[in-house]
Design a protein around this motif. Structure first.
Motif, mmCIF file in Angstrom:
data_model
loop_
_atom_site.group_PDB
_atom_site.id
_atom_site.type_symbol
_atom_site.label_atom_id
_atom_site.label_comp_id
_atom_site.label_asym_id
_atom_site.label_seq_id
_atom_site.Cartn_x
_atom_site.Cartn_y
_atom_site.Cartn_z
ATOM 1 N N ALA A 210 0.824 -1.212 0.000
ATOM 2 C CA ALA A 210 0.000 0.000 0.000
ATOM 3 C C ALA A 210 0.858 1.261 0.000
ATOM 4 C CB ALA A 210 -0.923 -0.008 1.216
ATOM 5 N N ALA A 211 1.976 1.243 0.736
ATOM 6 C CA ALA A 211 2.827 2.428 0.829
ATOM 7 C C ALA A 211 3.637 2.608 -0.459
ATOM 8 C CB ALA A 211 3.778 2.291 2.010
ATOM 9 N N PRO A 212 3.804 3.849 -0.915
ATOM 10 C CA PRO A 212 4.601 4.082 -2.125
ATOM 11 C C PRO A 212 6.076 3.800 -1.867
ATOM 12 C CG PRO A 212 3.973 6.171 -1.109
ATOM 13 C CD PRO A 212 3.239 5.106 -0.356
ATOM 14 N N GLU A 276 13.931 4.360 5.358
ATOM 15 C CA GLU A 276 12.787 5.045 4.760
ATOM 16 C C GLU A 276 11.526 4.846 5.611
ATOM 17 O OE1 GLU A 276 13.090 6.869 2.006
ATOM 18 O OE2 GLU A 276 15.214 6.314 1.746
ATOM 19 N N ALA A 277 10.660 5.859 5.618
ATOM 20 C CA ALA A 277 9.415 5.777 6.385
ATOM 21 C C ALA A 277 8.515 4.672 5.853
ATOM 22 C CB ALA A 277 8.694 7.122 6.338
ATOM 23 N N ALA A 278 8.624 4.378 4.573
ATOM 24 C CA ALA A 278 7.757 3.362 3.971
ATOM 25 C C ALA A 278 8.004 1.987 4.560
ATOM 26 C CB ALA A 278 7.979 3.327 2.460
ATOM 27 N N VAL A 283 5.911 -3.103 7.082
ATOM 28 C CA VAL A 283 5.929 -4.074 8.189
ATOM 29 C C VAL A 283 4.567 -4.125 8.872
ATOM 30 C CG1 VAL A 283 6.925 -4.621 10.446
ATOM 31 C CG2 VAL A 283 8.414 -3.862 8.591
ATOM 32 N N GLN A 284 3.985 -2.964 9.119
ATOM 33 C CA GLN A 284 2.671 -2.911 9.763
ATOM 34 C C GLN A 284 1.603 -3.568 8.887
ATOM 35 O OE1 GLN A 284 2.012 1.218 10.694
ATOM 36 N NE2 GLN A 284 3.758 1.321 12.098
#
Length: 296
Positions: A210-212, A276-278, A283-284
């Motif tokens: 879902a995350a870019p 990176e924040a992604a 992981v979540q």
């Protein structure tokens, strides 16, 4: 006499417990043999029609073995995960029930530990010369080759990063950020691939990220360096007029440089992605998918 009666009882109980697996494998292998004989004899259309009936029979047996499965966000009605019983593209996938998209980009495959162990045994040398499939389920589920053979039909599953996830209780879980691809080169992972073993059942799941996730310039530069070295090696191979043994050596060198570059690129990606924040978002997402599985 008493000892004999006890032994007979134990044998009978053991046979009854193993019967569902044995019956399924016997029926599956009988269908595979018959359908492929017919196809090889020229009756491809007839074999294809009969295959649909065979898959329905096997699907019913698998559903009885796997038991009920309900995963929020996935279809309630599952289908047999074996794409085909004919020895063509898609043959030899993991025996189980698949809940999700037909192209396996978003799917949960439910099976049993018994079926998984049997599948690993059958696939020990599925790809001659390319390495053996680990026979320990926990080891195999951490290998990208397992997913390529078990759930992917037209592309190899390439791991870009391991994802730290947990199963509930005494279960085992493993997850990776991956891409399905037909060739190596620059690219970003686009899916989460994970497995959970718990309570005698096994779940193999795939879900789009879902995350870019963007390309990482430092890793792109690393790949470019290896790509240039491989290009020079291919030029040497193409221009070579030497004997066959020498040309084979040059060919292996060129392909080896490509493989080495791909591995270096993915190692770089895994290391850099941690910053990176992604990464935490991925992981979540993986953990949330595990938490939705029907585990004891």
């Amino acid at each position: 006499m008493k000892a004999f009666a006890v032994a007979l009882l134990l044998w009978t109980v053991g046979t009854a417990q193993a019967a569902p697996l044995d019956r399924y494998l016997a029926v599956r292998d009988r269908h595979i043999a018959a359908l492929n004989r017919e196809a090889e004899a020229g009756g491809v259309d007839s074999a294809s029609r009969k295959e649909a009936d065979a898959r329905r029979e096997l699907e019913g047996m698998l559903k009885a073995m796997v038991g009920p499965v309900a995963v929020r966000g996935f279809p309630a009605d599952g289908r047999i995960s074996l794409q085909t019983l004919l020895k063509e593209l898609g043959f030899g996938m993991l025996d189980g029930i698949a809940y999700g998209e037909a192209d396996n980009q978003r799917v949960v495959v439910a099976t049993t530990e018994e079926l998984l162990r049997n599948w690993l045994k059958e696939h020990r040398d599925w790809w001659p010369g390319l390495g053996r499939m680990p026979q320990d389920p926990r080891t195999a589920l951490g290998e990208e080759d397992f997913y390529t053979q078990a759930i992917s039909t037209e592309a190899a599953v390439a791991r870009f990063a391991d994802l730290p996830v947990k199963a509930r209780g005494a279960g085992f879980a493993v997850a990776m950020l991956a891409a399905a691809r037909q060739d190596i080169g620059l690219g970003v992972p686009d899916r989460i691939v994970l497995s959970v073993v718990q309570g005698g059942r096994v779940f193999v799941a795939v879900e789009p990220v879902a995350a870019p996730i963007a390309l990482i310039p430092a890793c792109d530069a690393l790949w470019t360096q290896h790509e240039e070295a491989a290009r020079r090696a291919w030029n040497v191979f193409s221009a070579s007029k030497q004997d066959e043994a020498t040309r084979e050596m040059l060919f292996k060198k060129a392909t080896g440089l490509e493989t080495e570059g791909d591995r270096a690129y993915r190692r770089c990606f895994a290391q850099r992605l941690l910053r990176e924040a992604a990464f935490q978002a991925v992981v979540q997402q993986a953990q949330a998918l595990i938490d939705r599985l029907p585990l004891p």
